[in-house]
Motif scaffolding. Structure first.
Motif, PDB file in Angstrom:
ATOM      1  N   VAL A 119      13.271  -4.986  -7.484  1.00  0.00           N
ATOM      2  CA  VAL A 119      12.090  -5.818  -7.241  1.00  0.00           C
ATOM      3  C   VAL A 119      11.054  -4.987  -6.481  1.00  0.00           C
ATOM      4  O   VAL A 119      11.377  -4.294  -5.518  1.00  0.00           O
ATOM      5  CB  VAL A 119      12.467  -7.072  -6.447  1.00  0.00           C
ATOM      6  N   GLY A 120       9.838  -5.065  -6.906  1.00  0.00           N
ATOM      7  CA  GLY A 120       8.761  -4.317  -6.263  1.00  0.00           C
ATOM      8  C   GLY A 120       7.422  -4.751  -6.820  1.00  0.00           C
ATOM      9  O   GLY A 120       7.226  -5.910  -7.179  1.00  0.00           O
ATOM     10  N   TYR A 121       6.484  -3.806  -6.940  1.00  0.00           N
ATOM     11  CA  TYR A 121       5.178  -4.101  -7.518  1.00  0.00           C
ATOM     12  C   TYR A 121       4.611  -2.811  -8.093  1.00  0.00           C
ATOM     13  O   TYR A 121       5.010  -1.705  -7.708  1.00  0.00           O
ATOM     14  CB  TYR A 121       4.235  -4.692  -6.466  1.00  0.00           C
ATOM     15  N   PRO A 122       3.700  -2.919  -9.066  1.00  0.00           N
ATOM     16  CA  PRO A 122       3.126  -1.712  -9.664  1.00  0.00           C
ATOM     17  C   PRO A 122       2.405  -0.861  -8.617  1.00  0.00           C
ATOM     18  O   PRO A 122       1.761  -1.385  -7.720  1.00  0.00           O
ATOM     19  CB  PRO A 122       2.148  -2.267 -10.707  1.00  0.00           C
ATOM     20  N   ASN A 123       2.553   0.450  -8.746  1.00  0.00           N
ATOM     21  CA  ASN A 123       1.871   1.404  -7.872  1.00  0.00           C
ATOM     22  C   ASN A 123       2.187   1.142  -6.410  1.00  0.00           C
ATOM     23  O   ASN A 123       1.307   0.902  -5.570  1.00  0.00           O
ATOM     24  CB  ASN A 123       0.351   1.370  -8.118  1.00  0.00           C
ATOM     25  N   SER A 124       3.466   1.199  -6.096  1.00  0.00           N
ATOM     26  CA  SER A 124       3.958   0.911  -4.759  1.00  0.00           C
ATOM     27  C   SER A 124       3.326   1.819  -3.715  1.00  0.00           C
ATOM     28  O   SER A 124       3.107   3.010  -3.948  1.00  0.00           O
ATOM     29  CB  SER A 124       5.482   1.076  -4.738  1.00  0.00           C
ATOM     30  N   ASN A 125       3.046   1.235  -2.551  1.00  0.00           N
ATOM     31  CA  ASN A 125       2.465   1.977  -1.444  1.00  0.00           C
ATOM     32  C   ASN A 125       3.561   2.318  -0.443  1.00  0.00           C
ATOM     33  O   ASN A 125       4.340   1.460  -0.048  1.00  0.00           O
ATOM     34  CB  ASN A 125       1.370   1.135  -0.775  1.00  0.00           C
ATOM     35  N   GLY A 126       3.625   3.574  -0.014  1.00  0.00           N
ATOM     36  CA  GLY A 126       4.692   4.030   0.860  1.00  0.00           C
ATOM     37  C   GLY A 126       4.478   3.765   2.336  1.00  0.00           C
ATOM     38  O   GLY A 126       5.326   4.117   3.146  1.00  0.00           O
ATOM     39  N   SER A 127       3.354   3.143   2.694  1.00  0.00           N
ATOM     40  CA  SER A 127       3.091   2.822   4.100  1.00  0.00           C
ATOM     41  C   SER A 127       3.784   1.519   4.461  1.00  0.00           C
ATOM     42  O   SER A 127       3.658   0.516   3.752  1.00  0.00           O
ATOM     43  CB  SER A 127       1.585   2.696   4.330  1.00  0.00           C
ATOM     44  N   HIS A 128       4.481   1.504   5.619  1.00  0.00           N
ATOM     45  CA  HIS A 128       5.095   0.261   6.078  1.00  0.00           C
ATOM     46  C   HIS A 128       4.054  -0.839   6.216  1.00  0.00           C
ATOM     47  O   HIS A 128       4.264  -1.973   5.775  1.00  0.00           O
ATOM     48  CB  HIS A 128       5.770   0.468   7.437  1.00  0.00           C
ATOM     49  N   PHE A 129       2.920  -0.514   6.850  1.00  0.00           N
ATOM     50  CA  PHE A 129       1.914  -1.518   7.146  1.00  0.00           C
ATOM     51  C   PHE A 129       1.272  -2.046   5.870  1.00  0.00           C
ATOM     52  O   PHE A 129       1.142  -3.259   5.678  1.00  0.00           O
ATOM     53  CB  PHE A 129       0.851  -0.937   8.087  1.00  0.00           C
ATOM     54  N   ARG A 130       0.879  -1.131   4.994  1.00  0.00           N
ATOM     55  CA  ARG A 130       0.196  -1.571   3.772  1.00  0.00           C
ATOM     56  C   ARG A 130       1.148  -2.316   2.838  1.00  0.00           C
ATOM     57  O   ARG A 130       0.793  -3.354   2.268  1.00  0.00           O
ATOM     58  CB  ARG A 130      -0.407  -0.356   3.052  1.00  0.00           C
ATOM     59  N   SER A 131       2.355  -1.820   2.696  1.00  0.00           N
ATOM     60  CA  SER A 131       3.293  -2.487   1.792  1.00  0.00           C
ATOM     61  C   SER A 131       3.691  -3.857   2.338  1.00  0.00           C
ATOM     62  O   SER A 131       3.866  -4.816   1.567  1.00  0.00           O
ATOM     63  CB  SER A 131       4.535  -1.623   1.578  1.00  0.00           C
ATOM     64  N   THR A 132       3.828  -3.967   3.653  1.00  0.00           N
ATOM     65  CA  THR A 132       4.102  -5.274   4.246  1.00  0.00           C
ATOM     66  C   THR A 132       2.949  -6.226   3.985  1.00  0.00           C
ATOM     67  O   THR A 132       3.157  -7.407   3.660  1.00  0.00           O
ATOM     68  CB  THR A 132       4.343  -5.140   5.753  1.00  0.00           C
ATOM     69  N   ASP A 133       1.717  -5.734   4.108  1.00  0.00           N
ATOM     70  CA  ASP A 133       0.550  -6.563   3.792  1.00  0.00           C
ATOM     71  C   ASP A 133       0.619  -7.072   2.355  1.00  0.00           C
ATOM     72  O   ASP A 133       0.302  -8.233   2.075  1.00  0.00           O
ATOM     73  CB  ASP A 133      -0.741  -5.761   3.980  1.00  0.00           C
ATOM     74  N   ILE A 134       1.017  -6.205   1.446  1.00  0.00           N
ATOM     75  CA  ILE A 134       1.086  -6.580   0.030  1.00  0.00           C
ATOM     76  C   ILE A 134       2.138  -7.657  -0.187  1.00  0.00           C
ATOM     77  O   ILE A 134       1.894  -8.657  -0.878  1.00  0.00           O
ATOM     78  CB  ILE A 134       1.363  -5.331  -0.832  1.00  0.00           C
ATOM     79  N   TRP A 135       3.318  -7.484   0.404  1.00  0.00           N
ATOM     80  CA  TRP A 135       4.389  -8.467   0.232  1.00  0.00           C
ATOM     81  C   TRP A 135       4.032  -9.802   0.877  1.00  0.00           C
ATOM     82  O   TRP A 135       4.372 -10.863   0.342  1.00  0.00           O
ATOM     83  CB  TRP A 135       5.695  -7.944   0.832  1.00  0.00           C
ATOM     84  N   THR A 136       3.392  -9.803   2.027  1.00  0.00           N
ATOM     85  CA  THR A 136       3.086 -11.067   2.702  1.00  0.00           C
ATOM     86  C   THR A 136       1.861 -11.752   2.105  1.00  0.00           C
ATOM     87  O   THR A 136       1.775 -12.982   2.122  1.00  0.00           O
ATOM     88  CB  THR A 136       2.871 -10.854   4.206  1.00  0.00           C
ATOM     89  N   SER A 137       0.920 -10.981   1.578  1.00  0.00           N
ATOM     90  CA  SER A 137      -0.277 -11.579   0.984  1.00  0.00           C
ATOM     91  C   SER A 137      -0.110 -11.859  -0.500  1.00  0.00           C
ATOM     92  O   SER A 137      -0.844 -12.665  -1.065  1.00  0.00           O
ATOM     93  CB  SER A 137      -1.488 -10.662   1.190  1.00  0.00           C
ATOM     94  N   ALA A 138       0.855 -11.196  -1.143  1.00  0.00           N
ATOM     95  CA  ALA A 138       1.080 -11.320  -2.594  1.00  0.00           C
ATOM     96  C   ALA A 138      -0.131 -10.835  -3.379  1.00  0.00           C
ATOM     97  O   ALA A 138      -0.538 -11.435  -4.373  1.00  0.00           O
ATOM     98  CB  ALA A 138       1.448 -12.748  -2.986  1.00  0.00           C
ATOM     99  N   THR A 139      -0.688  -9.710  -2.951  1.00  0.00           N
ATOM    100  CA  THR A 139      -1.803  -9.092  -3.657  1.00  0.00           C
ATOM    101  C   THR A 139      -1.311  -7.917  -4.487  1.00  0.00           C
ATOM    102  O   THR A 139      -0.182  -7.443  -4.321  1.00  0.00           O
ATOM    103  CB  THR A 139      -2.854  -8.567  -2.669  1.00  0.00           C
TER     104      THR A 139
END
Length: 530
Positions: A119-139
Motif C-alpha cells: 500500500v502506498g501512493y504514486p511517486n512516493s516522497n521519502g520525507s517523513h514530514f511530507r509523506s505523513t502530510d500526504i497520508w493524513t490529508s489524502a492528497t
C-alpha cells in the motif's frame, strides 16, 4: 493574523490534556464521515481505530514473502530471519509474519485480520514530514493541502464548530486521539477540531475572566478560546464518566512492560466499554525509522533489535485489544487499521538497518474483516541496487474510500467530497459490507496479465493481456525507486487477447515494474532493461 491562521497555530502549539491511565488524550468534535452512520441504523454504533506506526515500518520484515526468500537473502542477508524459524507464523505457503508476531498469526487464523500488500501512493516522497502530510490529508504527492481527510468531513457538516457542541444529539466527542500530538487527520480548512491549550494553569485564569469581550481581533480570539475551554471541560466529564463505567477487569489482558501502544488501546477499550459514543480513535507508536540496529549485530535477527521490539509491541497490543473487545461483546462494533508513512528499501544498509522506502503492507483488524491477503507478494529482483524500492499495488486512498463505504456506509458523493473529487475502486475489506465481496476474485478469473516479451529488453517490449469481458484497463510503469514514470494504457479494451507496446529507449539499465489495474483488481510484474 487571520482567525483560521490563529486557530491552526493554536491547535498545534496549545493543548488541554486529560490524563487517563497515564496517557494524555485530546477530544475532537463531530466528524462528518459519520453522516451515513447516523442516518442508517445498521452503521449506528460502529467505531474505527487508526493505529499509526510512526517512522516508516519495514514491511518486508513484518510480513515476509517467503516465495522470494532466495532473492531477499541476497538483498538483506544481514537482516533476514532464517527460513526455518518462520514455520510457526506461516500464512499459506508464500508468506509468514515475523516470528515475534504470533498474535497477528492468531488473528489471521481466527479470521480477524486482513492484509493489503504494498500500500502506498504514486511517486512516493521519502520525507517523513511530507509523506505523513500526504497520508493524513489524502492528497496526491504533488498536491499540498493543510486539511486532513477527516477534517474535511468536519468542515462540510459542522461549519460552525465548536459553537453548539457538545449537545443533546452529540454529547460525546466523535473523534479522540490518544498521545502527545494533535492528529493532522482532523485538521479542517479553518479550525483543527482538537481542544487547544498549551499551558493550562496560565491560560485558565485568562479564560475564566468574567465580563464581555471587546469587539476586536483580540476579543474574538478570546471568545473562541473561552468556548473551546468550556467545550473541553464538558467532553472531559463525559470521558471520565465512561472510564468509571468500564468493567473493573478490563486491563488484565494487556502487557505491562512499558508498551505504550497497549496502554493507549486499553484506554480506547475502556471508553468504548464505558459507553462513550465516540466513533473514531487515533493511537500512535513511534520508533519505526530503523536506519540502524534494526536487528542486533551478532545476535539472532528474530530475537534482538529495534524492529523486533516494535513488532512485539504492535502484536501484543492489538491482540490484547481484540481479546478485550471479544470478552465484553464489543468486537463486532470495532474496526482497526494500521498505517505508516512509507515502507523501507529492499536492500539493507551497512548499519544493520534499512532506509526510507515506498510501499508496505497495511493491516485491517476486527471480527468483521474479510480475513485474506489482498494483492500479491512483492517481487524481489535477483539483483537489487541500493536505492531500489517496491512499486505500489494499492493506493492508500482506495483503502480510505473502502473503509468509509464498507464500514460507515458513506455514499459515493460523500467520499468524493473528502477525496478531492477523485474516485477509487472499492476493495472488499469488510465482510458485512452491502457491496459485493467477490469483486477481486471474479476479476482475477476474467483478467490475465502475462510477462512482457522480450524480457530483458532494450528499446521496446510488449505486454500481453487477455480479457474475458470488455473492461477499462490501466497499465503504468514504475522505475527501480518505485516512482511512476509512464502510463502505457488507460482505456477500455474489448474481449480477447491484447499486446500492449511499451517503448523504453531512454531508460537506463535496471529493474522496472508494470502495474495493471482493472476495477479493484491489480497486478504487478517485473521487467528488466539491459
Amino acid at each position: 493574523m487571520k482567525r483560521r491562521d490563529f486557530v491552526r497555530s493554536a491547535s498545534l502549539s496549545l493543548s488541554l490534556p486529560m490524563v487517563l491511565g497515564g496517557s494524555p488524550i485530546r477530544a475532537f468534535g463531530k466528524t462528518t464521515a459519520l453522516d451515513a452512520l447516523l442516518a442508517n441504523a445498521a452503521f449506528e454504533d460502529r467505531v474505527l481505530v487508526l493505529v499509526r506506526l510512526n517512522g516508516g515500518n519495514d514491511g518486508l520484515n513484518t510480513f515476509i514473502p517467503i516465495d522470494q526468500y532466495s532473492n531477499l537473502s541476497k538483498a538483506r542477508g544481514n537482516l533476514l530471519i532464517p527460513e526455518n524459524v518462520l514455520q510457526n507464523t506461516l500464512i499459506g505457503d508464500k508468506n509468514a509474519f515475523h516470528p515475534i508476531m504470533t498474535g497477528f498469526k492468531d488473528l489471521y487464523d481466527t479470521e480477524k485480520l486482513a492484509i493489503l500488500q504494498s500500500v502506498g501512493y504514486p511517486n512516493s516522497n521519502g520525507s517523513h514530514f511530507r509523506s505523513t502530510d500526504i497520508w493524513t490529508s489524502a492528497t496526491a504527492s504533488d498536491v499540498f493541502d493543510p486539511t486532513g481527510w477527516l477534517g474535511r468531513y468536519l468542515d462540510s457538516t459542522n461549519p460552525g464548530f465548536p459553537t453548539g457542541y457538545p449537545n443533546e444529539e452529540f454529547p460525546d466527542p466523535l473523534a479522540i486521539t490518544i498521545g502527545n500530538q494533535v492528529s493532522q487527520t482532523c485538521q479542517g480548512p479553518s479550525v483543527n477540531m482538537s481542544m487547544a491549550l498549551a499551558n493550562l494553569n496560565g491560560a485558565q485564569s485568562l479564560l475564566e475572566q468574567n465580563g464581555e469581550t471587546p469587539d476586536t481581533p483580540y476579543g474574538h480570539e478570546l471568545t473562541f478560546l473561552r468556548q473551546s475551554y468550556e467545550q473541553t471541560n464538558k467532553y472531559n466529564a463525559s470521558i471520565q464518566n465512561a472510564a468509571q463505567l468500564a468493567p473493573e477487569n478490563l486491563s488484565e489482558l494487556y502487557p505491562r512492560s512499558g508498551n505504550k501502544l497497549a496502554d493507549e488501546l486499553m484506554i480506547v477499550a475502556r471508553l468504548i466499554a464505558g459507553g462513550l459514543k465516540t466513533k473514531i480513535y487515533v493511537v500512535d507508536l513511534g520508533g519505526f525509522d530503523t536506519h540502524a540496529n534494526q536487528v542486533q549485530e551478532g545476535q539472532s535477527p528474530e530475537e534482538a533489535g529495534r524492529h523486533v521490539d516494535l513488532l512485539l509491541r504492535v502484536s501484543e497490543a492489538i491482540t490484547a485489544f481484540q481479546d478485550d473487545l471479544r470478552l465484553f461483546g464489543l468486537e463486532d462494533r470495532v474496526l482497526g487499521m494500521t498505517f505508516s508513512e512509507f515502507g523501507r528499501r529492499i536492500k539493507a544498509n551497512d548499519s544493520y538497518g534499512t532506509d526510507h522506502g515506498t510501499a508496505a503492507p497495511l493491516f485491517v483488524f476486527g471480527s468483521q474483516v474479510n480475513s485474506r491477503i489482498f494483492g500479491e507478494n512483492p517481487i524481489i529482483p535477483d539483483e537489487v541496487a541500493t536505492r531500489e524500492n517496491l512499486p505500489m499495488q494499492y493506493d492508500f486512498r482506495a483503502v480510505y474510500s473502502s473503509v468509509l463505504a464498507g464500514w460507515f456506509g458513506v455514499e459515493e458523493a460523500g467520499i468524493r467530497d473528502v477525496l478531492f473529487g477523485e474516485e477509487y475502486d472499492y476493495i472488499p475489506i469488510i465482510k458485512s459490507s452491502p457491496i459485493s465481496t467477490s469483486i477481486d476474485d471474479q476479476l482475477q478469473k476474467e483478467v490475465r496479465l502475462s510477462q512482457n516479451y522480450p524480457n530483458p529488453f532494450s528499446g521496446s517490449t510488449r505486454i500481453p493481456l487477455e480479457l474475458d469481458r470488455a473492461a477499462d484497463v490501466q497499465i503504468k510503469v514504475y522505475d527501480p525507486m518505485g516512482q511512476e514514470i509512464a502510463t502505457v494504457l488507460d482505456k477500455k479494451l474489448a474481449i480477447g487477447k491484447h499486446e500492449i507496446p511499451f517503448e523504453g529507449h531512454e531508460l537506463a539499465a535496471g529493474n522496472y515494474y508494470y502495474r495493471m489495474q482493472v476495477g479493484s483488481y491489480q497486478q504487478v510484474k517485473l521487467m528488466q532493461v539491459r
